[in-house]
Scaffold this active site. Structure first.
Site: not given
Length: 316
Positions: A171, A194, A262, A265, A288, A297
């Protein structure tokens, strides 16, 4: 309810007991579920919207005890109110998810039976697919960035950042959060993403070389406690500088507005998937929390295959 002149009345202040309960729930989410500060802030906004609605709906501030009478009609009325204010189906679904988490927590704490309210359904929505660049588009964008700026070290810096986004799937906040102590890169970078989740990301030689070239030209001394990527005044580089660089590159190359930093990514993930990478590995590399987030994806890959099929099949 509407006041004089058709204006909505101001939201009622939270009752002290409810304010305390909300604060405790947010603390619990942050401590036990490892939520990021951005997620906690979003949850707080979601619950304040819900509790403010209940206060206006019933004409009195909601309290932990008053929630015992919560039923589906109130939940449906809240959803209708949010949609009328222009909230998208996706945002409403997220907001309702936060509300249900809070209600489950408070039902355990207060001994309420909120099964009826919790049974209310969230709106259905179609998750939009990521918009990655093709490998050629990504290469062209990086080539353009490398010569885009009048100041060579700035061009080298922007190229290094974007190479990390595409080559390592970082990110932009993760790339710009690197410090001098993270250099030199070894075979893998330890990234805190995150929710404070750590992951190991392999570093390709091309990414290591791009950062080394930037550091060789950077006028600022590299120090362990200082940012790896510097702005022109020496402070930590802001995302807006990279976004502006990508904006100029896509204007020259005729790329769509979705060609953002982004998107690099996203490109990392889809290019790995197209090359035979498995979803679990890609999930780990992207950081994730849920495999369902990574599975989006596969939709990108399927959409690409379908487009090729329609273009090439004699009956397409």
């Amino acid at each position: 309810m509407s006041g004089a002149g058709g204006k909505l009345p101001p939201p009622l202040a939270l009752a002290p007991a409810m304010s305390d309960a909300l604060a405790r729930w947010l603390e619990t989410e942050a401590a036990t579920r490892d939520r990021s500060r951005h997620t906690i802030a979003a949850y707080q906004a979601d619950l304040l919207a819900f509790l403010s609605f209940l206060g206006a709906h019933h004409g009195a501030p909601a309290t932990p005890k008053s929630l015992a009478g919560l039923r589906q009609p109130e939940m449906r009325a809240f959803a209708a109110s949010e949609r009328a204010r222009g909230l998208s189906a996706r945002s409403l679904a997220r907001r309702q998810s936060a509300v249900r988490s809070f209600l489950r927590w408070i039902s355990d704490r207060e001994g309420h039976d909120l099964s009826a309210a919790l049974a209310a359904r969230s709106p259905k929505y179609t998750r939009s697919l990521p918009r990655p660049l093709t490998p050629d588009q990504a290469r062209q964008a990086l080539d353009m960035v490398a010569v885009d700026h009048d100041t060579p070290w700035v061009a080298a810096r922007d190229l290094a950042v974007m190479t990390l986004l595409w080559g390592c799937g970082l990110r932009i906040s993760e790339a710009l959060g690197l410090d001098g102590r993270d250099w030199p890169f070894r075979d893998a970078l330890v990234i805190r993403g995150k929710g404070g989740r750590e992951r190991r990301v392999p570093v390709l030689p091309v990414a290591r070389d791009a950062v080394a070239d930037y550091l060789a030209q950077c006028p600022w001394r590299l120090a362990p406690d200082q940012p790896l990527f510097r702005g022109v005044r020496g402070g930590r580089l802001a995302p807006g500088s990279i976004e502006a660089s990508m904006r100029r590159a896509r204007a020259v190359l005729g790329l769509p507005p979705t060609a953002t930093p982004h998107a690099l990514r996203h490109s990392f993930a889809t290019h790995l998937l197209a090359a035979g990478g498995d979803l679990r590995t890609i999930q780990e590399l992207l950081g994730h929390a849920s495999l369902s987030t990574t599975q989006v994806y596969t939709g990108v890959d399927d959409a690409h295959l379908l487009a090729v099929y329609r273009a090439a099949h004699p009956r397409g």
